[in-house]
Motif scaffolding. Structure first.
Motif, mmCIF file in Angstrom:
data_model
loop_
_atom_site.group_PDB
_atom_site.id
_atom_site.type_symbol
_atom_site.label_atom_id
_atom_site.label_comp_id
_atom_site.label_asym_id
_atom_site.label_seq_id
_atom_site.Cartn_x
_atom_site.Cartn_y
_atom_site.Cartn_z
ATOM 1 N N GLN A 193 0.826 -1.207 0.000
ATOM 2 C CA GLN A 193 0.000 0.000 0.000
ATOM 3 C C GLN A 193 0.861 1.259 0.000
ATOM 4 O O GLN A 193 0.563 2.233 -0.691
ATOM 5 N N LYS A 194 1.953 1.242 0.759
ATOM 6 C CA LYS A 194 2.869 2.393 0.801
ATOM 7 C C LYS A 194 3.509 2.609 -0.574
ATOM 8 O O LYS A 194 3.631 3.740 -1.036
ATOM 9 N N ILE A 195 3.899 1.537 -1.224
ATOM 10 C CA ILE A 195 4.503 1.643 -2.559
ATOM 11 C C ILE A 195 3.486 2.214 -3.546
ATOM 12 O O ILE A 195 3.825 3.077 -4.363
ATOM 13 N N ARG A 196 2.254 1.758 -3.476
ATOM 14 C CA ARG A 196 1.217 2.284 -4.370
ATOM 15 C C ARG A 196 0.974 3.768 -4.141
ATOM 16 O O ARG A 196 0.841 4.538 -5.092
ATOM 17 N N ARG A 197 0.899 4.190 -2.874
ATOM 18 C CA ARG A 197 0.708 5.618 -2.573
ATOM 19 C C ARG A 197 1.897 6.429 -3.067
ATOM 20 O O ARG A 197 1.737 7.493 -3.664
ATOM 21 N N SER A 198 3.084 5.918 -2.826
ATOM 22 C CA SER A 198 4.303 6.604 -3.253
ATOM 23 C C SER A 198 4.345 6.741 -4.769
ATOM 24 O O SER A 198 4.699 7.798 -5.300
ATOM 25 N N ASN A 199 3.977 5.698 -5.468
ATOM 26 C CA ASN A 199 3.963 5.722 -6.928
ATOM 27 C C ASN A 199 2.988 6.788 -7.438
ATOM 28 O O ASN A 199 3.303 7.533 -8.359
ATOM 29 N N THR A 200 1.832 6.878 -6.812
ATOM 30 C CA THR A 200 0.852 7.892 -7.187
ATOM 31 C C THR A 200 1.412 9.288 -6.956
ATOM 32 O O THR A 200 1.266 10.180 -7.805
ATOM 33 N N ILE A 201 2.072 9.487 -5.821
ATOM 34 C CA ILE A 201 2.666 10.794 -5.515
ATOM 35 C C ILE A 201 3.737 11.147 -6.532
ATOM 36 O O ILE A 201 3.787 12.268 -7.038
ATOM 37 N N HIS A 202 4.588 10.199 -6.873
ATOM 38 C CA HIS A 202 5.661 10.479 -7.826
ATOM 39 C C HIS A 202 5.115 10.811 -9.214
ATOM 40 O O HIS A 202 5.633 11.696 -9.889
ATOM 41 N N HIS A 203 4.067 10.109 -9.627
ATOM 42 C CA HIS A 203 3.472 10.415 -10.931
ATOM 43 C C HIS A 203 2.839 11.803 -10.931
ATOM 44 O O HIS A 203 2.982 12.547 -11.897
ATOM 45 N N SER A 204 2.141 12.167 -9.851
ATOM 46 C CA SER A 204 1.550 13.498 -9.802
ATOM 47 C C SER A 204 2.635 14.562 -9.653
ATOM 48 O O SER A 204 2.498 15.672 -10.166
ATOM 49 N N HIS A 205 3.734 14.232 -9.000
ATOM 50 C CA HIS A 205 4.869 15.149 -8.847
ATOM 51 C C HIS A 205 5.391 15.569 -10.216
ATOM 52 O O HIS A 205 5.646 16.744 -10.464
ATOM 53 N N ARG A 206 5.519 14.621 -11.112
ATOM 54 C CA ARG A 206 6.036 14.914 -12.447
ATOM 55 C C ARG A 206 5.088 15.811 -13.231
ATOM 56 O O ARG A 206 5.508 16.603 -14.057
ATOM 57 N N GLN A 207 3.786 15.698 -12.975
ATOM 58 C CA GLN A 207 2.805 16.508 -13.700
ATOM 59 C C GLN A 207 2.878 17.978 -13.322
ATOM 60 O O GLN A 207 2.502 18.835 -14.100
ATOM 61 N N TYR A 208 3.359 18.278 -12.129
ATOM 62 C CA TYR A 208 3.424 19.657 -11.664
ATOM 63 C C TYR A 208 4.627 20.417 -12.216
ATOM 64 O O TYR A 208 4.717 21.617 -12.062
ATOM 65 N N HIS A 209 5.563 19.739 -12.820
ATOM 66 C CA HIS A 209 6.822 20.370 -13.203
ATOM 67 C C HIS A 209 6.882 20.680 -14.690
ATOM 68 O O HIS A 209 7.251 19.858 -15.500
ATOM 69 N N SER A 210 6.513 21.890 -15.013
ATOM 70 C CA SER A 210 6.613 22.309 -16.403
ATOM 71 C C SER A 210 7.870 23.144 -16.613
ATOM 72 O O SER A 210 8.431 23.167 -17.696
ATOM 73 N N ASN A 211 8.335 23.812 -15.572
ATOM 74 C CA ASN A 211 9.512 24.672 -15.708
ATOM 75 C C ASN A 211 10.712 24.171 -14.902
ATOM 76 O O ASN A 211 11.674 24.893 -14.720
ATOM 77 N N GLY A 212 10.648 22.960 -14.405
ATOM 78 C CA GLY A 212 11.768 22.410 -13.654
ATOM 79 C C GLY A 212 11.766 22.730 -12.171
ATOM 80 O O GLY A 212 12.607 22.258 -11.430
#
Length: 118
Positions: A74-93
């Motif tokens: 469950q922790k890995i799944r939550r972490s994976n979701t956070i990392h994927h959403s993290h990448r979506q927020y970064h348009s300018n680095g």
């Protein structure tokens, strides 16, 4: 009367580790339902059927291990979701405030500004 020296009580053999234990949790009891054991067992590479001829109990040690494995998954799944959403927020680095990982292991803004001015 026959000898009980070689008798095996299958109700007290753990389905996961195959060891004979005095304390077990039967898979089709209220306690097993509360612990959601069948849901967690489905993550393992085994199948459990109510009508198969295999043990229907799990020892307390395996219950603990199953809980730990489930929690980790469950922790890995939550972490994976956070990392994927993290990448979506970064348009300018840069990591904006809205990012779920904002502020984690980021250098202080003064260091970033100093690097950009060089």
């Amino acid at each position: 009367m026959g000898s009980t020296a070689k008798a095996t009580v299958t109700g007290f053999i753990c389905r996961l580790c195959s060891e004979q234990k005095k304390v077990v949790t039967h898979l089709y009891t209220n306690r097993a339902k509360k612990l959601r054991l069948m849901e967690k067992i489905k993550l393992l590479p085994i199948s459990v059927d109510k009508y198969d001829n295999l043990p229907k109990s799990i020892c307390d040690q395996c219950v603990s291990r199953l809980e730990a494995q489930y929690d980790l998954l469950q922790k890995i799944r939550r972490s994976n979701t956070i990392h994927h959403s993290h990448r979506q927020y970064h348009s300018n680095g840069r990591c904006p405030i809205e990012c779920p990982l904002h502020g984690l292991d980021d250098p202080p803004l003064s260091e970033v500004d100093a690097e950009e001015s060089e």
